[in-house]
Design an enzyme around this catalytic site. Structure first.
Site, PDB file in Angstrom:
ATOM      1  N   ASP A 195      -9.498   4.662  -2.953  1.00 52.01           N
ATOM      2  CA  ASP A 195      -8.374   5.183  -3.728  1.00 52.01           C
ATOM      3  C   ASP A 195      -8.926   5.834  -5.000  1.00 52.01           C
ATOM      4  O   ASP A 195     -10.147   5.903  -5.210  1.00 52.01           O
ATOM      5  CB  ASP A 195      -7.350   4.093  -4.022  1.00 52.01           C
ATOM      6  CG  ASP A 195      -7.748   3.191  -5.179  1.00 52.01           C
ATOM      7  OD1 ASP A 195      -8.964   3.083  -5.481  1.00 52.01           O
ATOM      8  OD2 ASP A 195      -6.853   2.579  -5.797  1.00 52.01           O
ATOM      9  N   TYR A 220      -6.830   6.341   4.125  1.00 56.33           N
ATOM     10  CA  TYR A 220      -6.878   5.324   3.081  1.00 56.33           C
ATOM     11  C   TYR A 220      -6.039   4.099   3.457  1.00 56.33           C
ATOM     12  O   TYR A 220      -6.512   2.964   3.377  1.00 56.33           O
ATOM     13  CB  TYR A 220      -6.398   5.872   1.735  1.00 56.33           C
ATOM     14  CG  TYR A 220      -6.093   4.731   0.791  1.00 56.33           C
ATOM     15  CD1 TYR A 220      -7.123   4.051   0.157  1.00 56.33           C
ATOM     16  CD2 TYR A 220      -4.783   4.253   0.628  1.00 56.33           C
ATOM     17  CE1 TYR A 220      -6.864   2.943  -0.647  1.00 56.33           C
ATOM     18  CE2 TYR A 220      -4.524   3.155  -0.164  1.00 56.33           C
ATOM     19  CZ  TYR A 220      -5.563   2.500  -0.803  1.00 56.33           C
ATOM     20  OH  TYR A 220      -5.316   1.398  -1.571  1.00 56.33           O
ATOM     21  N   GLU A 259       0.824  -1.204   0.000  1.00 50.67           N
ATOM     22  CA  GLU A 259       0.000   0.000   0.000  1.00 50.67           C
ATOM     23  C   GLU A 259       0.863   1.262   0.000  1.00 50.67           C
ATOM     24  O   GLU A 259       0.529   2.254  -0.648  1.00 50.67           O
ATOM     25  CB  GLU A 259      -0.954  -0.011   1.195  1.00 50.67           C
ATOM     26  CG  GLU A 259      -2.083  -1.017   1.062  1.00 50.67           C
ATOM     27  CD  GLU A 259      -2.949  -0.788  -0.161  1.00 50.67           C
ATOM     28  OE1 GLU A 259      -3.068   0.367  -0.618  1.00 50.67           O
ATOM     29  OE2 GLU A 259      -3.496  -1.767  -0.690  1.00 50.67           O
TER      30      GLU A 259
END
Length: 313
Positions: A159, A141, A58
């Site tokens: 996203d 996020y 990520e």
């Protein structure tokens, strides 16, 4: 089903959702079934990746294509298979291993997160969303993505790809706003399946749909499992009417100069003299500004005698 081409202004917290899709029920099964058939086999999606592998991916995938991330990800996990392994290394080694992925401050943030995980959580990536959010370098996020993808929890994971899918399929516009809004977060929560494992699968599936089919340009609607429900498509694909969307420039920018300076320091395993850095860019004012920025960001450490190196903290 019809949808307005220009959704009216609405308060993000008090008004109803903007289209007849009041929840995601009609969307869940088609998108998840499509994902089951078409999902890419990526290493961070495999069971052996573990929460740390998910977290590393990520950080690396922010603003960086999968193809560039894959080799660096594999090397990173081979070298630092656990947070404690990375935490024990100098932060400059994280910057060195980051290579040319871009936005190298992400490497420092990932190193900082590894240190915090080691010190606060016994070396295990925390399962709790609040604890994830409290780690350095982790925003909403990333916390939601790790909780969802690593631990199968129910969170709205927003996203750019997911936001574009929701903007088109539900809101009926070509592109989402430049920055995530409260209205988008409300919509994402409303679209979440109630069942936790299904919600986690939905998060991954909607993201993959945006990456492979509902792309920013040249979308392939004939391959889309929810084309028949898409508000933007049913409205005739109205053109974007907001501020012009410009691609990021790179050539000649301070970012390019920073990259060139860091490349010299990554290749060197001893301190580098100023002259070696001066040789990478012809314009002295811009070069000095870029170097000062790297020092200010903690990516470069100045030493006595006009020498520089990656940080050793």
């Amino acid at each position: 089903m019809t949808a307005p081409t220009k959704p009216p202004h609405r308060d993000a917290d008090t008004t109803p959702l903007p289209t007849p899709i009041a929840d995601g029920t009609p969307l869940h099964s088609p998108v998840i079934d499509w994902f089951d058939e078409h999902a890419r086999d990526l290493p961070w999606r495999r069971p052996d990746a573990g929460p740390w592998g998910v977290m590393v991916s990520e950080f690396m995938l922010q603003q960086t294509p999968v193809g560039r991330v894959l080799p660096v990800y594999e090397q990173w996990l081979a070298r630092w298979p656990r947070p404690a392994d990375l935490a024990a290394a100098p932060s400059g080694e994280a910057v060195r291993a980051w290579g040319r992925l871009g936005y190298p401050r992400r490497a420092l943030r990932l190193h900082g997160a590894a240190v915090a995980i080691t010190e606060r959580h016994g070396g295990d990536v925390p399962t709790d969303h609040t604890q994830l959010l409290a780690l350095p370098g982790i925003g909403e996020y990333t916390a939601a993505a790790v909780a969802s993808f690593a631990y199968g929890q129910r969170h709205a994971v927003l996203d750019t790809n997911v936001r574009r899918v929701f903007a088109r399929a539900v809101t009926g516009v070509q592109y989402p706003p430049n920055a995530t809004t409260a209205a988008e977060r409300k919509l994402a929560r409303a679209l979440l399946p109630d069942d936790e494992p299904v919600a986690a699968r939905w998060a991954a599936a909607s993201m993959e749909l945006g990456a492979l089919v509902c792309t920013a340009r040249n979308e392939t609607c004939h391959r889309c499992p929810i084309a028949g429900l898409c508000a933007w498509r049913l409205a005739g694909k109205p053109e974007h009417e907001g501020p012009a969307r410009r691609g990021q420039t790179y050539a000649g920018t301070d970012r390019q100069v920073r990259g060139k300076l860091l490349a010299v320091l990554r290749e060197a395993h001893t301190p580098v003299p100023q002259a070696a850095l001066d040789s990478v860019w012809h314009e002295p004012v811009q070069r000095a500004r870029a170097l000062d920025g790297l020092v200010s960001d903690g990516l470069v450490e100045p030493l006595p005698g006009g020498l520089y190196r990656l940080p050793h903290s």
